[in-house]
Scaffold this active site. Structure first.
Site, PDB file in Angstrom:
ATOM      1  N   HIS A 127     -14.220  -3.912   8.595  1.00  0.00           N
ATOM      2  CA  HIS A 127     -13.545  -3.569   7.347  1.00  0.00           C
ATOM      3  C   HIS A 127     -13.757  -4.619   6.268  1.00  0.00           C
ATOM      4  CE1 HIS A 127     -11.791  -0.385   9.619  1.00  0.00           C
ATOM      5  NE2 HIS A 127     -11.134  -1.216  10.414  1.00  0.00           N
TER       6      HIS A 127
ATOM      7  N   ARG B 122      -7.204  -7.730  -9.709  1.00  0.00           N
ATOM      8  CA  ARG B 122      -7.865  -9.015 -10.008  1.00  0.00           C
ATOM      9  C   ARG B 122      -9.356  -8.756 -10.174  1.00  0.00           C
ATOM     10  NH1 ARG B 122     -10.443  -9.169  -5.098  1.00  0.00           N
ATOM     11  NH2 ARG B 122      -9.198  -8.432  -3.358  1.00  0.00           N
TER      12      ARG B 122
ATOM     13  N   GLU C 174      -2.557   6.995   8.106  1.00  0.00           N
ATOM     14  CA  GLU C 174      -3.466   7.763   7.251  1.00  0.00           C
ATOM     15  C   GLU C 174      -4.410   8.579   8.089  1.00  0.00           C
ATOM     16  OE1 GLU C 174      -5.893   5.313   4.751  1.00  0.00           O
ATOM     17  OE2 GLU C 174      -4.233   4.883   3.403  1.00  0.00           O
TER      18      GLU C 174
ATOM     19  N   LYS D   8       0.812  -1.212   0.000  1.00  0.00           N
ATOM     20  CA  LYS D   8       0.000   0.000   0.000  1.00  0.00           C
ATOM     21  C   LYS D   8       0.852   1.272   0.000  1.00  0.00           C
ATOM     22  CE  LYS D   8      -3.652  -2.180   2.776  1.00  0.00           C
ATOM     23  NZ  LYS D   8      -4.738  -2.598   1.905  1.00  0.00           N
TER      24      LYS D   8
END
Ligand code: ADP
Ligand code: ADP
Ligand code: MG
Length: 660
Positions: A235, A297, A200, A116
């Site tokens: 999540h 994907r 973040e 990430k």
């Protein structure tokens, strides 16, 4: 066009790929582990190759065996599905090195998006909006704390190698930061072998909105609009929809452009998804969405995009992998109506989403209302080895209200027995007012968890039907009449019976008297209720107090499950002879409620424990489960060790027997 494709996956996605293969005349090869020898995907594919024992690391994750199976069966390409090896650049590289086509992007694109932090740096450079934060190399806790302060709390600590919501911690204050960082690092190291984290900004009122992109080998990239996946638990996505409610056209354009730019920046080919997080605190705004990650994907929720665009995304994958250009240009794509997808899982939402395993004795799935993508049939086992998904239920309608009401009705037609499912939880979510009115956000499910997961007491007619089932009365209902009155039982009328049911561990005594002509008087929980019951070959109509409802009932030997209006109740016969001794003994043992791994043992023999204290942690499928002490006491024996795999019902620990 490709001639033969090996599918390196299992379950519903393998079945779904076979279906498109059949339609296009592309032969398919399935692979299977020991546990999947008789699985549906093996039955559907043209050929099937055994690749190893049940644990995924010994079968579906063995790239060498999969590539070997492809070569031996003469396949010219490998479709990885999702999960397993689908985002493993080494696998993609090895497939290409073996002279086969990997149905997905080049290994370089997978690698670029794999971590990430690197992905974010790359996207920033390409001019794609990225969540404000720190995604550099410095992992010193004091330094990261400083960065968190600069970004402003609340922040989200995220494992750079993370996936499936793991290795993520929301941190509210500077004081709580270091502990949260340490625990995210531990979890990330255990799950991904990489402890590095990024920080973040935690976006207020977050909505997860993602864009489906598609590229080909000729430099074309298009997007196929958005999906809203804000209905999440831990999540993880629960119900997805397309398009996103309340999406302004300017924002849709901006998101589509950003996603195409992101895909072009890494030379993308095939199907991919750019996940964005949007701040919806003042409604959706074209300048309030940021790149989160890219999944290189096909996505689980791709069918909602198929439903609104009319495109078969697997067909596009096969065409692109054959070297063909994308079948459509951007201006030829448009949104038609609205679509939803609900993920039907073998799990017990009413007991903390405990994974359920066992034999799926009975399974009715909706037929005309929905598209159903499933990899299991009645009679199959839900094993602890893989993801416990039973089916995806997908509905489409001219607008959101119509598509959602179809989803709700379709979910009410799901009837499973033998294994607990989350069908009622999903259905309750479809009628939750904030969700129903199009105001989803990622915290919605948590805020309404109580109403979405509470145990509903069995209504009198439901308990009565279960009692009649155990008494043998319902078995005599074979009739050709569309609705025949359920007259009497055991050939005489005026007979009475008593059944001691058990529902969710609670005894429920039911007495009833047949008055003939389908009329019964039932006594339960101190109440007298008069019922009139008629039956058809597949349902019961029960009238109580002048109100009629339709019930379904499935009896599988030791248990009876009654379904009504999307809710279900599972009954067993309570054993009136199960004496005090047994109950007391049960309180002396800590038993594995599910098959799985003993992850942590918190106690040793001789330790004093108090009721409710966590004694051990088990891990099975996608979740961890803490096992509490049933009472105050002292640990007598520890019968397993950390890291051991145990079966359901295994005794893990015992408490010293109390005298008196
Ligand atoms: P994973 O790889 O586990 O899917 P993601 O980065 O996609 O990780 O995040 C998973 C989920 O966490 C998102 O769908 C969203 O609900 C939530 N989330 C991620 N980043 C943020 C953020 N910055 N602010 C608020 N919520 C976030
Ligand atoms: P308890 O809480 O006493 O274990 P439950 O009724 O919750 O009792 O469940 C007992 C067992 O029956 C569990 O293993 C559960 O997975 C299974 N079960 C529960 N509900 C259903 C259902 N609707 N269909 C089939 N099996 C079920
Ligand atoms: Mg994600």
């Amino acid at each position: 066009m490709l001639k033969k494709v090996l599918i390196a996956n299992r379950g519903e996605i393998a079945c779904r790929i076979v279906r498109t293969g059949h339609r296009l005349g592309v032969a398919t090869v399935a692979v299977y582990s020991d546990a999947d020898r008789d699985a549906l995907h093996v039955r559907l594919a043209g050929e099937a190759v055994h690749i190893g024992p049940s644990p995924a690391v010994e079968s579906y994750l063995r790239s060498d065996r999969i590539i070997d199976a492809a070569l031996r069966s003469g396949a010219d390409a490998i479709h990885p599905g999702y999960g397993f090896l689908s985002e493993n650049p080494d696998f993609a590289g090895a497939v290409a090195a073996a002279g086969l086509r990997f149905i997905g992007p080049p290994a370089t694109a997978i690698r670029a998006m794999g971590l990430k932090d690197a992905a974010k740096a790359l996207m920033e450079k390409a001019g794609v909006p990225v969540v404000p934060g720190y995604h550099g190399a410095d992992q010193d806790p004091d330094f990261l704390l400083g960065e968190a302060g600069r970004i402003g709390f609340p922040v989200l600590v995220k494992a750079r190698a993370g996936g499936g919501g793991k290795g993520m911690r929301r941190v509210e204050t500077a004081a709580a930061f270091k502990e949260a960082l340490a625990s995210a690092r531990r979890e990330a190291l255990a799950a991904f072998g990489d402890a590095s984290c990024l920080i973040e900004k935690y976006i207020a009122h977050p909505r997860h909105i993602e864009i489906q992109v598609f590229g080909d080998d000729h430099g074309n990239v298009v997007h196929l609009f958005e999906r809203d996946c804000s209905a999440q638990r831990r999540h993880q996505k629960v119900i997805e929809e397309a398009p996103a409610p309340g999406m302004p056209e300017a924002m849709r354009l901006a998101m589509g452009e950003a996603a195409v730019k992101a895909a072009q920046a890494i030379g993308y080919s095939g199907a991919g998804t750019i996940e964005f997080i949007a701040d919806a605190s003042e409604g959706l705004k074209a300048d309030r969405f940021w790149f989160m990650e890219m999944n290189t994907r096909l996505q689980v929720e791709h069918p909602v995009t198929e439903a609104i665009t009319g495109v078969d995304l697997v067909e596009w994958q096969l065409r692109v992998a054959s070297g063909e250009p994308l079948p459509k240009r951007q201006e030829e794509l448009s949104i038609d109506g609205w679509a939803f997808e609900a993920r039907l899982y073998a799990e017990d939402a009413e007991r903390g989403f405990l994974p359920a395993t066992g034999m799926l004795a009975h399974l009715d799935l909706p037929d005309d209302l929905a598209r159903v993508d499933s990899g299991v049939r009645a009679g199959d086992r839900i094993s602890p080895y893989y993801d416990p998904m039973i089916a995806k239920i997908i509905t489409h309608g001219p607008d959101r209200t119509a598509a959602l009401s179809r989803l709700s009705d379709a979910l009410a037609q799901v009837r499973a027995a033998g294994v607990t499912t989350n069908a009622a939880f999903l259905r309750r979510l479809t009628i939750q007012p904030d969700f129903a009115e199009g105001r989803p956000d990622t915290g919605l499910i948590d805020r309404h968890l109580t109403e979405l997961t509470m145990v509903h007491a069995a209504p009198p007619e439901v308990a009565a039907l279960a009692a009649l089932s155990f008494s043998g009365t319902l078995a005599a209902r074979k009739t050709n009449d569309p609705w025949a009155l359920l007259s009497g039982f055991r050939l005489w009328s005026g007979a009475s019976d008593f059944i001691l049911l058990e529902h969710r561990g609670q005894p429920l005594p039911v007495s009833f008297l047949s008055k003939g002509e389908g009329n019964y008087r039932v006594l339960l929980e101190g109440r007298d209720v008069d019922l009139r019951i008629s039956s058809s070959p597949d349902a019961f109509r029960v009238e109580v107090d002048g109100r009629t409802s339709t019930l379904h009932e499935v009896h599988d030997g030791k248990a009876t499950t009654v379904f009504r209006d999307g809710e279900s109740w599972h009954f067993t016969l309570a054993d009136p002879l199960a004496g005090e001794d047994e109950a007391a003994a049960a309180g002396d043992r800590i038993v594995a409620p599910i098959p799985g791994l003993v992850k942590l043992l918190h106690v040793a023999p001789g330790a004093a424990v108090s009721r409710g204290e966590a004694l051990a942690v088990m891990e099975a499928m996608k979740m961890e489960l803490a096992l509490p002490a049933p009472r105050d006491g002292r640990i007598a024996e520890v019968l397993v060790s950390q890291g051991e795999q145990v079966l359901e019902g295994a005794v893990l620990l015992t408490l010293e027997v109390e005298d008196g």
